[in-house]
Design a protein around this motif. Structure first.
Motif, mmCIF file in Angstrom:
data_model
loop_
_atom_site.group_PDB
_atom_site.id
_atom_site.type_symbol
_atom_site.label_atom_id
_atom_site.label_comp_id
_atom_site.label_asym_id
_atom_site.label_seq_id
_atom_site.Cartn_x
_atom_site.Cartn_y
_atom_site.Cartn_z
ATOM 1 N N LYS A 1 -28.444 -18.036 -19.168
ATOM 2 C CA LYS A 1 -28.088 -17.937 -20.580
ATOM 3 C C LYS A 1 -27.376 -19.204 -21.028
ATOM 4 C CE LYS A 1 -25.649 -15.176 -23.987
ATOM 5 N NZ LYS A 1 -25.134 -16.397 -24.616
ATOM 6 N N PHE B 1 -35.214 -14.815 -18.393
ATOM 7 C CA PHE B 1 -35.521 -14.470 -17.006
ATOM 8 C C PHE B 1 -35.740 -15.730 -16.184
ATOM 9 C CE2 PHE B 1 -37.176 -12.340 -13.440
ATOM 10 C CZ PHE B 1 -38.345 -12.977 -13.061
ATOM 11 N N TYR C 1 -34.768 -3.498 -7.127
ATOM 12 C CA TYR C 1 -35.353 -4.671 -7.776
ATOM 13 C C TYR C 1 -34.220 -5.468 -8.372
ATOM 14 C CZ TYR C 1 -39.082 -7.344 -9.937
ATOM 15 O OH TYR C 1 -39.963 -8.336 -10.273
ATOM 16 N N TYR D 1 -30.954 -13.975 -14.481
ATOM 17 C CA TYR D 1 -31.181 -14.475 -15.832
ATOM 18 C C TYR D 1 -30.259 -15.659 -16.055
ATOM 19 C CZ TYR D 1 -33.622 -10.106 -17.036
ATOM 20 O OH TYR D 1 -34.494 -9.060 -17.089
ATOM 21 N N LEU E 1 -32.861 -9.199 -10.313
ATOM 22 C CA LEU E 1 -33.302 -10.288 -11.180
ATOM 23 C C LEU E 1 -32.139 -11.229 -11.450
ATOM 24 C CD1 LEU E 1 -34.154 -7.242 -12.614
ATOM 25 C CD2 LEU E 1 -35.862 -8.762 -13.594
ATOM 26 N N GLU F 1 -27.634 -18.341 -27.313
ATOM 27 C CA GLU F 1 -29.010 -17.901 -27.094
ATOM 28 C C GLU F 1 -28.992 -16.605 -26.287
ATOM 29 O OE1 GLU F 1 -30.984 -22.379 -26.705
ATOM 30 O OE2 GLU F 1 -31.495 -20.807 -25.274
ATOM 31 N N GLY F 2 -30.122 -15.904 -26.297
ATOM 32 C CA GLY F 2 -30.242 -14.730 -25.437
ATOM 33 C C GLY F 2 -30.554 -15.145 -24.015
ATOM 34 N N PRO F 3 -30.276 -14.250 -23.043
ATOM 35 C CA PRO F 3 -30.628 -14.550 -21.659
ATOM 36 C C PRO F 3 -32.138 -14.711 -21.499
ATOM 37 C CG PRO F 3 -29.140 -12.677 -21.790
ATOM 38 C CD PRO F 3 -29.587 -12.963 -23.183
ATOM 39 N N SER G 1 -31.554 -2.070 -16.436
ATOM 40 C CA SER G 1 -30.916 -2.960 -15.471
ATOM 41 C C SER G 1 -29.410 -2.908 -15.641
ATOM 42 C CB SER G 1 -31.388 -4.407 -15.662
ATOM 43 O OG SER G 1 -32.712 -4.585 -15.235
ATOM 44 N N SER H 1 -36.946 -13.152 -9.691
ATOM 45 C CA SER H 1 -36.643 -11.793 -9.257
ATOM 46 C C SER H 1 -37.054 -11.594 -7.806
ATOM 47 C CB SER H 1 -37.360 -10.773 -10.145
ATOM 48 O OG SER H 1 -38.767 -10.945 -10.037
ATOM 49 N N SER I 1 -31.984 -3.128 -10.675
ATOM 50 C CA SER I 1 -32.648 -1.950 -11.236
ATOM 51 C C SER I 1 -33.043 -0.977 -10.148
ATOM 52 C CB SER I 1 -33.921 -2.356 -11.982
ATOM 53 O OG SER I 1 -33.637 -3.129 -13.096
ATOM 54 N N PHE J 1 -26.086 -5.216 -15.130
ATOM 55 C CA PHE J 1 -25.791 -6.640 -15.057
ATOM 56 C C PHE J 1 -24.414 -6.897 -14.462
ATOM 57 C CE2 PHE J 1 -29.104 -8.885 -17.479
ATOM 58 C CZ PHE J 1 -29.807 -7.804 -17.984
ATOM 59 N N PHE K 1 -26.686 -14.624 -14.819
ATOM 60 C CA PHE K 1 -26.416 -13.209 -14.631
ATOM 61 C C PHE K 1 -27.329 -12.644 -13.546
ATOM 62 C CE2 PHE K 1 -23.526 -12.363 -18.008
ATOM 63 C CZ PHE K 1 -23.874 -13.199 -19.069
#
Lengths: 114, 114
Positions: B38, B46, B32, B36, B34, B42-44, B102, B49, B93, B104, B89
């Motif tokens: 960013k 989604f 799997y 992201y 994904l 700030e935070g990443p 996950s 995927s 997974s 990265f 990013f």
């Protein structure tokens, strides 16, 4: 609905001091994670909690401890801070079994250890 | 050994053109993937995927392609907009055994010029 919240946003510590980073999520997710991000690098997993009452080491657990206080809260503790722990720390949560399986991240805590 | 690699630290494209971000992985257990996005401070968040049973997934301007034999995935953004300027990013997974963890890549900084 705040998502994932982290406190504090910024912190400066002296070498040897201790502190706890707090994280809470209001999405009723089972899984929670702590990452660190160093300049020019991706996110590295420190610890995770697949469900309330369980915690496991990630890729870089040395120097850290965690507590999954309840389903909402997952804290990260530095017992004796070192300059190598200067980084940005992100907390995240996810729900295993979700079709998209993505993680939701907090805004981060920028930590400097002098 | 880094299991997820984004070999281009940065990419610059003109507004309206296509942006292609690449990601390679080494662990054949990953099933799997994904992406992201960013923004600074700030935070990443989604983005999109793809499961290993598919080779393409599309969501509006964003398409992810997966080539399992080459262990390679790419994110296409068409058309690129200045608001797409961010760090992207790639994450992977092993969904079936990995409790939601996950791995990265180090990220690619995309700059879209007006």
């Amino acid at each position: 609905n705040a998502g994932v919240t982290q406190t504090p946003k910024f912190q400066v510590l002296k070498t040897g001091q201790s502190m706890t980073l707090q994280c809470a999520q209001d999405m009723n997710h089972n899984s929670m994670y702590w990452y660190r991000q160093d300049p020019g690098m991706g996110l590295r997993l420190i610890y995770y909690s697949a469900s309330e009452g369980t915690t496991d080491k990630g890729e870089v657990p040395n120097g850290y401890n965690v507590s999954r206080l309840n389903k909402r809260e997952f804290s990260l503790r530095l017992e004796s801070a070192a300059p190598s722990q200067t980084s940005v720390y992100f907390c995240a949560s996810s729900e295993l079994g979700d079709i998209n399986y993505e993680q939701y991240f907090g805004p981060g805590t920028r930590l400097t250890v002098t | 050994d880094q299991q997820v690699k984004q070999n281009s630290p940065s990419l610059s494209v003109q507004e309206g053109r296509i942006s292609i971000l690449n990601c390679d992985y080494t662990n054949s257990m990953f099933d799997y993937f994904l992406w992201y996005k960013k923004y600074p401070a700030e935070g990443p968040t989604f983005l999109i995927s793809i499961s290993s049973i598919k080779d393409k997934n599309e969501d509006g301007r964003f398409t992810v392609f997966l080539n399992k034999s080459a262990k390679h995935l790419s994110l296409h953004i068409v058309p690129s907009q200045p608001g797409d300027s961010a760090v992207y990013f790639c994450a992977a997974s092993d969904y079936s055994t990995n409790a939601g963890k996950s791995t990265f890549g180090d990220g690619t900084t995309l700059t879209v010029k007006p």
